[in-house]
Design an enzyme around this catalytic site. Sequence first.
Site, PDB file in Angstrom:
ATOM      1  N   GLY A 254       5.501  12.527  74.470  1.00 24.63           N
ATOM      2  CA  GLY A 254       5.390  12.115  75.862  1.00 24.63           C
ATOM      3  C   GLY A 254       4.185  11.210  76.077  1.00 24.63           C
ATOM      4  CB  ALA A 255       1.377  10.919  77.296  1.00 22.36           C
ATOM      5  CG  MET A 256      -2.453  10.738  71.615  1.00 22.44           C
ATOM      6  SD  MET A 256      -2.434  12.497  71.139  1.00 22.44           S
ATOM      7  CE  MET A 256      -4.184  12.726  70.793  1.00 22.44           C
ATOM      8  CG  ASN A 258      -5.274   8.431  71.840  1.00 18.87           C
ATOM      9  OD1 ASN A 258      -5.119   9.131  70.874  1.00 18.87           O
ATOM     10  ND2 ASN A 258      -4.284   7.735  72.398  1.00 18.87           N
ATOM     11  CD  GLU A 291      -1.142  13.673  77.540  1.00 21.58           C
ATOM     12  OE1 GLU A 291      -2.068  13.909  76.747  1.00 21.58           O
ATOM     13  OE2 GLU A 291      -0.010  14.199  77.430  1.00 21.58           O
TER      14      GLU A 291
HETATM   15 ZN   LIG Z   1      -1.406  18.137  75.568  1.00 20.88          ZN
END
Ligand SMILES: [Zn+2]
Length: 850
Positions: A254-256, A258, A291
Amino acid sequence: MRDAAPTTIYLKDYTPFGYVVDSVHLTFDLEPHSTRVTSQIAFTPNPEATDRSFFLHGEQLKLISAKIDGIAISPTVTEQGLSCDVPNAPFTWETVVEIDPANNTALEGLYMSNGMYCTQCEAEGFRKITFYPDRPDVMSVFTVRINGPHPVLLSNGNPVDAGPHWAEWHDPWPKPAYLFALVAGELLAHSSTFTTVSGKHVDLNLYVRPGDEGKCAFGMEALKKSMIWDEQVYGREYDLDVFNIVAVDDFNMGAMENKGLNVFNSSCVLASPETSTDDNFERIEAIIAHEYFHNWTGNRITCRDWFQLCLKEGLTVFRDSQFTSDLRSAPVKRIRDVIDLRGRQFAEDNGPLSHPVRPESFQEINNFYTATVYEKGAEVIGMLKRLVGDAAYAEAVDLYFARHDGQACTIEDWLKVFEDTTGRDLTQFKRWYSQAGTPRVNVTEDWTDGTYTLTFTQSTPATPGQPHKDPRVIPIAVGLLGSNGDEVRKTEMLELTEASQSFSFDGLSSRPTPSILREFSAPVILERDSTNAERAFLLAHDTDPFNRWEAGNALAKDARLNMITKGAAPDADYLDALQKLVRDDDLDPGFRALVLQPPSASDLAQTLFENEHAPDPQAIYDASETMAQTLAQTLADSLPRLYAATTVEGPYQPDAVGASNRMLNFRMLALLSRLDGGDQAAQQFASADNMTLQYAALVCLLSIDKGAEQNQAFFDQWKDDRLVMDKWFAAQVAFATPEKTAAIAATLTQHPLFDMKNPNRFRAVMGALAMNHAGFHHISGDAYSLLADWLIKLDPLNPQTTARMCSAFQTWKRYDADRQALIKIQLDRIAATPDLSRDTTEMITRIREA
Ligand SMILES: [Zn+2]
């Protein structure tokens, strides 16, 4: 190059790395097929480590040169990494490697998506970028220079300087390599600013491909809401000068999170009223929050090793669910979360892939980004909060941030702050992290001389590798209702700690009706003999919205199970109770929609299996169809009024109130379609000015095996929008009748817009195939072999996505002997594929061993 033979890694074997990384300087010279990565790393012997062997992870890297303190060396290089002798004193390590981002279809490490460079390093992708101790407990300060012709060159932290064709970034916060990110491409920024609670100015940018600028505003607002919420609720402030988000089309997850540079699957950030549904908006808002919240729970405080994944994920999922509850309807959010938990996590917890929230061994960590680690991990945090209370929870979490900022931590560290602030012993509670499986809690009751007693008995079935389970601490929220529906005892949190335990309530004038496990206070299966009359009473009167819905859900399931196993007619009491509830305009429309939402076929199958009936997917489908038809007839008089009353006037807004009305509006349209053959749905499709209404109409038509014309119109209108096209691919498969499902999916894989290398498109077809319960399990076995064909094709390109989709087969032992035999053929065929990836091998092995 393929993976080496799988090896198993154990939690108990943890040892610290022999060296501390003081600083990292990376230089990237970007070229599609020959990117050069120069690293300069300052190492110091780690006084806390006993093992001083020097091994750096590295996979699929072409080593050009290596130096220690400026002197060229020749290290030993294997498929997993590099080793050599190093000084027993601080030293500077320097390597140049070459990598091939353009040919990286696994989407791990540095890769290309539509001409843009991007990275995905969690869990172990950084080792595909350069040689490094790629483990979360090695944290360091990174400086990154990017040389490339692209107008946008991004990395973590704050911008230092930039010129034509280069940019330099510095991240002052020590981080593990899995939080490293780099993005380069022709991107446009949707920009804004945020001032933190202490007055710090932060630049916010959402970078997208040209053409997507119109889909950024909602995501940006969601980001600002998240930043304010985390300041107000958790006292957490943002800590860099910039916060960047980039939308990427080809992304496995889905998403990261960083550090300072979140990378998102474009489906989880881009939104507009014309192209996104209410569900998309809510999901995007939640993922952006998730996130962002990781900046503290995950980044500032990270995991010591990957066994502790739930430390950051369980807590952050819990935090994002609190955020959504605060911004939208808390009861609706809770009910939807429990539906999802039962659908995905309970299936996992009660099958061959069952594992503890903190696993004790793995072969491929990518296979443990599961519903158990994430969703059950969040439930465990919720239980802890219920047990200690809100004030103690806040105090413990404050101590966690104060004590562990900048550290790589364990579940023990997390529980210790609760023990220190509350004085509680959490030894027994910790079993929630170490024992797999969903506990069964059986309840009996007694009414004697004005005393009402509830006796709870807990047990957990054996799971792979864990034949015996000890009793856990289970918070059970209970309220009691009098005969007129008034609450005679408000919610109390009972603490079940023994295998069997009784709780008494005195001073009652008459026998009460219990409302047990309010708000779903623990992720357990509650077993209790109840009558339909009692459920109807709770559906009408319970003051706890979750249990009110639960009573309706139990009625709904029972009615269908009786149709399937006893050939019963649709239950009249159930239909009557629904009729009253749907017409009660004092109730939140979203809540009413959830009561009307049929129980999922997978949930019914699991319940049948637990009651020793091999579920027949076709019979479940037929019963649900008959029930829907009967319900439509029962509600016929009210449907047009309720459909009209829930039609939201004016321009579309993705707000909670509008979405709640549209949820009920959709349920009404689905029922109307069964009476008018889809006329109203066709009309809504033609006049819709937003995706929520357009897609709802299409789904209603496809569900009654109509809508060919609208399906074509939808394609013609949206063929250039890849995210809407994912919906188009998915809807045709997900809502197909059982006998047509596999054929439709097979045809769609031949469509010019089907691209197996794009995980979103692959999942749109194959994920929908697995989700269509009766279609996937059609007795022809066509869907089983189609999915297996495509998993075998995808595995060499993208092992991670392939392995995750193998879970479609995880429930195979539930079904009859014929279906089991058909699935076994496919599992054997996948297992026998030459050069199968480590990821997929591990998953198929575990599933076959069921
Ligand atoms: Zn997570």
